[in-house]
Write a protein that holds these residues in place. Sequence first.
Motif, short mmCIF file in Angstrom:
data_model
loop_
_atom_site.label_atom_id
_atom_site.label_comp_id
_atom_site.label_asym_id
_atom_site.label_seq_id
_atom_site.Cartn_x
_atom_site.Cartn_y
_atom_site.Cartn_z
N GLU A 111 0.94 -30.31 -28.77
CA GLU A 111 -0.14 -31.23 -28.41
C GLU A 111 -0.34 -32.32 -29.47
N LEU A 112 0.16 -32.09 -30.66
CA LEU A 112 0.00 -33.07 -31.74
C LEU A 112 0.87 -34.30 -31.50
N PRO A 113 0.44 -35.46 -31.99
CA PRO A 113 1.33 -36.63 -31.95
C PRO A 113 2.61 -36.35 -32.75
N ASP A 114 3.64 -37.14 -32.51
CA ASP A 114 4.97 -36.89 -33.07
C ASP A 114 4.98 -36.70 -34.59
N LYS A 115 4.52 -37.67 -35.35
CA LYS A 115 4.64 -37.57 -36.81
C LYS A 115 3.78 -36.45 -37.40
N PRO A 116 2.52 -36.26 -36.97
CA PRO A 116 1.77 -35.11 -37.49
C PRO A 116 2.45 -33.78 -37.14
N ARG A 117 3.00 -33.68 -35.94
CA ARG A 117 3.69 -32.44 -35.54
C ARG A 117 4.91 -32.20 -36.42
N ARG A 118 5.70 -33.24 -36.61
CA ARG A 118 6.91 -33.10 -37.44
C ARG A 118 6.56 -32.78 -38.88
N ALA A 119 5.52 -33.44 -39.40
CA ALA A 119 5.10 -33.15 -40.78
C ALA A 119 4.65 -31.70 -40.92
N PHE A 120 3.88 -31.24 -39.96
CA PHE A 120 3.38 -29.86 -39.98
C PHE A 120 4.54 -28.87 -39.93
N LEU A 121 5.48 -29.09 -39.03
CA LEU A 121 6.62 -28.18 -38.89
C LEU A 121 7.52 -28.21 -40.13
N MET A 122 7.74 -29.39 -40.67
CA MET A 122 8.56 -29.48 -41.88
C MET A 122 7.91 -28.73 -43.04
N SER A 123 6.60 -28.82 -43.12
CA SER A 123 5.88 -28.14 -44.19
C SER A 123 5.87 -26.63 -43.97
N ARG A 124 5.44 -26.20 -42.80
CA ARG A 124 5.22 -24.77 -42.54
C ARG A 124 6.49 -23.99 -42.23
N LEU A 125 7.41 -24.59 -41.49
CA LEU A 125 8.62 -23.86 -41.13
C LEU A 125 9.77 -24.10 -42.09
N ASP A 126 9.91 -25.34 -42.55
CA ASP A 126 11.03 -25.66 -43.43
C ASP A 126 10.68 -25.54 -44.90
#
Length: 180
Positions: free
Chosen positions: A119-134
């Motif tokens: 549901e998040l916009p593209d860049k916030p979603r990508r930033a969140f995933l890069m931080s939390r998963l990567d």
Amino acid sequence: MASPCTAYSIESFYHDHHGWLQGWLHRRTGCPERAADFAQESFLRLLVRPPVEKLDQPRAFLTRIATRLVIDDSRRARLEQAWLEVQTAFAEEHLHAPSAEEVNEWLDLLEWVARLVQELPDKPRRAFLMSRLDGMAQGEIAEELGVSISMVKKYMAQALLHCHKALHSPSLAARCPALP
């Protein structure tokens, strides 16, 4: 070059760049089958996106699409591996495998979390995933997204606020019964 997204040019665009992209992906993944799948998915994404007036660097554009696909696949594989580890730990701790109902509850929870993040916009979603998963640092995320570190902080705050609101939503129990 004409837009690769128009019917009259996609065939030539595909012909001109598919082999190169598949080779590039094969070198990155080490697997010709996965490279072929990622190349096809890259062109599919190109077909469904809004038309582009002109691509000055079509291979750089295709590389960016393909790189995102490879990263998403890697994240999905890590999530699946984590799920298998949780199942193994649960079975060892409880001396039995989880019941079908428990598995379904966990899968519902994972599906809900995935929808929440989507549901998040593209860049916030990508930033969140890069931080939390990567496990990437804010500086690395900023470089990857082409933004400042302060924007990465804003994206992370936006993502965390979104998650917080969802967790405290009155309708949460209806959307995700697996949550306590």
